[in-house]
Design an enzyme around this catalytic site. Structure first.
Site, PDB file in Angstrom:
ATOM      1  N   LYS A   1       0.822  -1.206   0.000  1.00  0.00           N
ATOM      2  CA  LYS A   1       0.000   0.000   0.000  1.00  0.00           C
ATOM      3  C   LYS A   1       0.854   1.254   0.000  1.00  0.00           C
ATOM      4  CE  LYS A   1      -4.084  -1.920   2.130  1.00  0.00           C
ATOM      5  NZ  LYS A   1      -5.102  -1.807   3.160  1.00  0.00           N
TER       6      LYS A   1
ATOM      7  N   GLU B   1      -2.377   6.528   8.644  1.00  0.00           N
ATOM      8  CA  GLU B   1      -3.101   7.464   7.790  1.00  0.00           C
ATOM      9  C   GLU B   1      -4.082   8.275   8.612  1.00  0.00           C
ATOM     10  OE1 GLU B   1      -3.743   5.316   3.496  1.00  0.00           O
ATOM     11  OE2 GLU B   1      -5.469   5.664   4.789  1.00  0.00           O
TER      12      GLU B   1
ATOM     13  N   HIS C   1     -14.660  -4.479   8.317  1.00  0.00           N
ATOM     14  CA  HIS C   1     -13.907  -4.018   7.149  1.00  0.00           C
ATOM     15  C   HIS C   1     -14.079  -4.919   5.936  1.00  0.00           C
ATOM     16  CE1 HIS C   1     -11.997  -0.903   9.475  1.00  0.00           C
ATOM     17  NE2 HIS C   1     -11.734  -1.803  10.411  1.00  0.00           N
TER      18      HIS C   1
ATOM     19  N   ARG D   1      -6.741  -7.532  -9.489  1.00  0.00           N
ATOM     20  CA  ARG D   1      -7.454  -8.791  -9.772  1.00  0.00           C
ATOM     21  C   ARG D   1      -8.922  -8.470  -9.977  1.00  0.00           C
ATOM     22  NH1 ARG D   1     -10.358  -8.550  -5.113  1.00  0.00           N
ATOM     23  NH2 ARG D   1      -9.204  -7.929  -3.261  1.00  0.00           N
TER      24      ARG D   1
END
Lengths: 503, 169, 503, 169
Positions: free
Chosen positions: A120, A204, A239, A298
């Site tokens: 990421k 973040e 999540h 994907r």
């Protein structure tokens, strides 16, 4: 269109996505090879494939993650290409390379693009360089607690910790205050280590009440890339996505946003040298600012909603592109018609904090009729193993607009019945009838909030009575009454004064 | 035919007469007049009943629950116990707590971690054992402070739903 | 869109179409009332409706054709409108009037339009007056054999005899020469009498190798009428449709034809003062001349292919229009996307001249996945009664173009399995793999010709062997082997020299 | 385990050994060398088998036919008789025609018309009786000239598939 050039393709996955890919292969006249672990001998994918190869024990490391076994199965059966589905090896650059070395086509992006986007933090750097907006934060791994304290203070709380190699909500922790940071960092790191064999975590800014919206892209080997619009995926538990739709309600209010996000996604894809199908995930805040999160290299679980609205078959296109075809579509050829919603049917009990419920499916009644699409990996009599993901099936609907799609989905959910194991089907009914959902006021905390605000509905006498009568009738049919009834005794319950009116 | 019915925590007496596909039933409790129902009940698939109450149509599904029966009607779910009054006394289960508490696995799965040892003291809410199924881990916590009397599960062992994992005292 | 104003609607039909309408009602938040005969107590429609009212014995005259019982059921349950489905009372003007008298909305065209179009001869006169082309012939009933001889000689053989009140191929006879006329007239008249209680028959020129193509129209009470394109319905057995598709292959070659036929259909509809959904049937000859045949004043069995291609829900629109809504669509709003095919799954054996096969369905596996729509009226364990039409379900597919739709349908048919009764599923496989079908060379005699030209494929050893092994395995599981096997005796078969190699 | 197999008009001997989910079988007839097969056979639903022959996968459905078993594989249909050799002699049905012919109903339905009377002479191809089901009428015709010996059905009667309607001599 004419079928692509492959004669035989191996599907390196299980469950509903293996069935989905096998169906596409059949439609294109390509022979299919399923692979299976010990617990999947009787799976629907094995039943439907033209060939099936046993891999090994139930543990993924012995079967669906065993690169050499899978490549061996492709070689043994003469498969020319491998479709990895999602999860398992689908975003594994080593696997993509191993396929190439073995002279087998990996149906997906080039290994180099997977590597560029796999972490990421790396993806974030790439997005910044390509001019796509990202969430404020620091794109390098956290060194230690002190480093984390420093970064978090700089971007200001609340923040979120994320596994650099992660996905699917694993290794993610929200941290509201500095006091929570130590525990959060420890939990996130150890979960990341367990799940991805890398404890790397980054920090973040937490966007409050964000929508999770993603853009589907499709590109060929010649560098021609287009986007197929968005999917709203804000309804999540732990999540993980539960309900997805296209168009996003926010796009209905603000159509320019689709173009802006689509352009950002294309910039990222081009910068990565991407081809085949892929998805850029974004957060969208309450002011319709969007932030690139990561790119999934994907096919996504929720690809059917895009297919229903655009009329394109993404798996067909994956196969064509992998076979070397050019993408014959231009951006202006992509038209969005109507509205689609998908519900992920999981073997879990929403009333018990989404407790998994593997086991034998005794009864299965699937909805059908106008506008319904079911992608299922199960059948009545099949034992859902405890070893894998709880996704049983995806139920998708299409209708001319969002209100009609919601009502159609509600109709479909009511027709759907699974007995023997617990599923989350009833939860969908609540979601679809929720006024906030109806208004399109979605964000990633929606489901938890909805669960918190729910009240027990008024209970009717009659439903209880009928349930009791039919249960008694059922029992009587199963255990025929004795011919000579003995003298009746007073119930312990009754004498104990515990017999009350049924409410 | 008379049956005691337990629906959650509520109990009632059901009198029922079956003639052809027609079921006439009366349900009574302590505090209200009996409610009478006349239903057309037809088993259309094993355990699936098409029910007509007057003209009102319903589909009812009955499956075996761990205790009693799970009944689904129109997206709602009931758990119902049906007891023959002649056998009711045999069903009077002990409700008393002897201070001993069994922690059972809520789902089939695999024990991934055991966090306590036999004989160790635990606090209320302390994690005892972690069971994993379908990529989700579930930590069983102590419902009250006490001592680990017996530890039935080892790490790596497969367990079924309802299997006793830990006994506390 | 917002749901129409009805609160409760009765469905005066059975089988798959009753289920189809109940689903639409659920989607619009309208309560549904099913009606049922003795044999349909456990039908899927009764299981799915909110209310159900018993009508009477299995014979249609006692149940689904019993006007007063049905109106009584609507009154008793407080239904505000009645949807008649297709067949039964759907084209019965007396019924439409009886509904109106009872203050119940008939969901269909006005009784006056049904009357104008109910007799084929009257419809033909109306079409001629409206300027729609018709097949050469005489639009008045045949008086007697002499009259028939005269008319037939004038328009020249081959001719076709048709019941004036007819439909569904009943009371229809092809007459190639004058010698066949007497027998043909007798058969057609008596079949017409039996089927429609009217022996009225008329004579038309037989169009050779015609396509049967119909145009769907939709209109509101204010006289605004549009068409939704065509359906190609040339694949028929015993004059009943088996496979339908949209677009017609002939429209792919000649798109102007859709416009011309659409305009003709609209002229007929306007001339009849038509509203709600309806269909104009045409023959199209090899030179793409088209001839109006008749108008079906109701929903058609094959309406799903139009829904899949246009994205409109015809039953929703029927309900809206009946509730007094204006048709908000203009002709230019109708867009055709991709290609749809429908296969009618009948309980019949194509190998035995389509012999009906009522009985209990032991196993049922329906296809699903992308692009599949199933409208079914059955479920496993249900006994298909001998009293009604053999239609079990309609399987429809959508794909981006005709070749893709054919391959998808082939995939779906292979997934489909019904055991316990015979079905025509295997026949679809042959049709879909037929090179003439692939080329779109369709006409109403297609199926008979295909059956005539079929050859037995090469049989493989292996399939036979595996069938035998699995049968023996199945038998062994059912009847566990005896523990003490007796001495083996030589088979009578073997000793009689009849044991041969399996081919 | 040995079984005689009849597949349509063709007969063969099957030797079969079952071990776990694996079936090793050998099929032999008069004119060819035995063919050996090793199959993984798993009953996934009642009467539905997932079969692997090497890596080749097939779904096989077995249902009871009027005589023997109907086997579906990949859209193809076989009718197969399985006979234990120990019971084979008991199965030797008479194939001889005694000049008597029974006309049976090919489907469940209702007799709508009887076109002949008992004792009447009929010609080959003459209509005897009309049975209706699912709105389709089926006229049973005389397979050869003869005399109506017995008439088992009246107009209006319901008949099952295989029920004798007319006996001809």
């Amino acid at each position: 269109m004419r079928p692509p050039k492959f004669r035989k393709v191996l599907v390196a996955n299980r469950g509903e996505i293996a069935v989905r890919v096998i169906r596409a292969l059949r439609e294109l006249g390509i022979a299919s090879v399923a692979v299976y672990s010990d617990t999947d001998r009787d799976s629907l994918a094995v039943r439907m494939a033209n060939e099936a190869v046993h891999l090994g024990a139930a543990a993924s490391s012995e079967s669906y993650l065993a690169i050499e076994k899978i490549i061996g199965a492709a070689q043994r059966t003469g498969a020319q290409a491998i479709h990895p589905g999602y999860g398992f090896l689908s975003e594994n650059a080593d696997f993509a390379e191993a396929c190439e070395r073995a002279g087998i086509v990996f149906i997906g992006p080039p290994a180099a693009a997977i590597r560029k986007l796999g972490s990421k933090t790396a993806a974030r750097r790439l997005a910044i360089a390509a001019g796509a907006p990202v969430v404020p934060g620091v794109q390098k791994p956290v060194l230690d607690l002190d480093d984390a304290r420093h970064i978090a203070a700089e971007i200001s709380y609340p923040v979120i910790l994320k596994a650099a190699a992660g996905g699917g909500g694993k290794g993610m922790r929200r941290v509201n205050t500095e006091g929570e940071l130590e525990a959060g960092l420890r939990d996130a790191s150890s979960e990341a280590e367990r799940s991805f064999k890398s404890s790397e975590v980054y920090i973040e800014k937490l966007v409050t009440k964000p929508r999770h919206i993603e853009i589907q892209i499709l590109g060929d080997r010649d560098g021609h890339v287009i986007h197929l619009g968005e999917r709203e995926c804000s309804l999540q538990r732990r999540h993980q996505k539960v309900v997805e739709e296209c168009p996003s309600p926010v796009m209905l209010a603000c159509p320019e946003l689709r173009h802006a996000m689509g352009e950002a996604a294309l910039r990222v894809a081009r910068a990565a040298g991407y081809y085949n199908a892929g998805t850029c995930e974004f957060l969208v805040d309450e002011h319709r600012n969007f932030y690139f999160l990561e790119m999934n290299t994907r096919l996504q679980v929720e690809h059917p909603v895009t297919e229903l609205v655009t009329g394109l078959d993404l798996v067909h296109w994956q196969l064509r592109i992998a076979a070397g075809e050019s993408l014959a579509l231009q951006q202006e050829d992509i038209h969005f018609r109507g509205s689609a919603i998908e519900c992920r049917v999981y073997a879990e009990d929403p009333e018990q904090n989404y407790m998994p419920s593997p086991g034998k499916i005794l009864g299965l009644k699937e909805p059908s009729g106008p506008g319904i699409r079911i992608d299922s990996g199960v059948y009545p009599g099949w034992t859902v193993p405890m070893d894998y993901d709880p996704l049983l099936a995806k139920l998708a609907v299409w209708a001319e607009d969002r209100p009609s799609a919601i009502r159609r989905m509600l109709r479909a959910v009511r027709e759907y019945s699974v007995t023997g194991i617990q599923t989350n089907l009833r939860l969908f009914q609540e979601i679809l009838e929720d006024t906030h959902f109806d208004a399109g006021l979605l964000h990633t905390g929606f489901l938890d909030e909805m669960m918190a605000r729910r009240g027990r509905g008024e209970e009717q006498f009659e439903m209880h009575d009928i349930a009791a009568i039919v249960a008694a009738f059922h029992v009587a049919r199963q255990q025929p009454q004795r011919t000579a009834p003995s003298a009746e005794r007073t119930s312990l319950w009754r004498s104990a004064g515990r017999t009350e009116v049924m409410r | 035919m008379k049956r005691f019915i337990r629906n959650g925590s509520v109990e009632a007496m059901l009198e029922m007469e079956v003639r052809g596909g027609l079921v006439n039933a009366s349900i009574s409790g302590n505090q209200l007049a009996p409610r009478n129902h006349s239903l057309s009940v037809s088993e259309v698939e094993p355990g699936v009943y098409s029910v007509l109450a007057g003209t009102r149509a319903m589909e009812v599904r009955v499956t075996k629950a761990r205790e009693g029966w799970t009944v689904h009607i129109a997206g709602r779910q009931f758990t119902i116990d049906v007891v023959d009054p002649r056998e009711a006394s045999a069903c009077g289960k002990g409700f008393g707590r002897q201070g001993r508490q069994e922690i059972v696995s809520p789902m089939p799965g695999k024990v991934v971690r055991v966090l306590v040892e036999e004989g160790s003291a635990v606090e209320e809410g302390q994690g005892l054992i972690v069971v994993e199924a379908m990529k989700m881990q579930n930590e069983m916590k102590a419902p009250k402070a006490g001592k680990v009397l017996a530890l039935a599960a080892r790490a790596g062992a497969s367990v079924t739903a309802g299997e006793v994992l830990v006994t506390l005292e």
